[in-house]
Design an enzyme around this catalytic site. Sequence first.
Site, PDB file in Angstrom:
ATOM      1  N   CYS A  87      50.898  50.865  43.218  1.00 45.58           N
ATOM      2  CA  CYS A  87      51.618  49.877  44.011  1.00 45.58           C
ATOM      3  C   CYS A  87      52.265  50.541  45.224  1.00 45.58           C
ATOM      4  CB  CYS A  87      52.624  49.153  43.116  1.00 45.58           C
ATOM      5  SG  CYS A  87      53.232  47.598  43.781  1.00 45.58           S
ATOM      6  N   HIS A  88      53.590  50.551  45.328  1.00 47.63           N
ATOM      7  CA  HIS A  88      54.303  51.213  46.422  1.00 47.63           C
ATOM      8  C   HIS A  88      54.541  52.692  46.126  1.00 47.63           C
ATOM      9  CE1 HIS A  88      55.265  46.996  47.348  1.00 47.63           C
ATOM     10  NE2 HIS A  88      55.561  47.388  48.574  1.00 47.63           N
TER      11      HIS A  88
END
Length: 192
Positions: A113-114
């Site tokens: 994800c991030h």
Amino acid sequence: MAGELNGRRVAILATDGVELVEITQPREAVEKAGAQADLVSLSTGTIQSMNADINPADKVTVDKAVTDVSADDYDALILPGGTVNPDTLRGNADAVAFVKAFVQAGKPVGAICHGPWTLVEADVVKGRTLTSVPNIRTDLRNAGATVVDEEVVCDEALVTSRTPDDLDAFCAKLVEEFAEGRHPVRQAGATA
């Protein structure tokens, strides 16, 4: 497969704002394969996890502070996402140095994800192929990475995935890469 990570130690680096499922599911996968997994954070105590980046979820107990450990203590590293978590981590010199040390040692690292934001700050993505949540792909490209839109990407010891929807593939690839152990060290970094 049970037992393929017996004797391995895995660090999960996270802080407040981490996406809960991106801690729990990878941790469960590596522990089921026999590894010991420690949640490492900026300080001891608990961190506030989130669901879908907006709803507070469980408080998660931290095992170790990043200032009390080193990459030498672990065989592999997991970088979960959530927007606030990696944004906070990339602003902390100790967390960034911890991440960089894994990559420089050729130890496997998984980021979802991030989570790759911290890899960018550690200056270790140049010349590497990664995936991530769409919002940070420009940051990855600007740091010299090749970015693809796939559920899981493995560039030698670096495993990346896009979102929690990819967790099954991410976790399977983590266990596989963590079982392989260290990889030859690639020159990465020096983006400017």
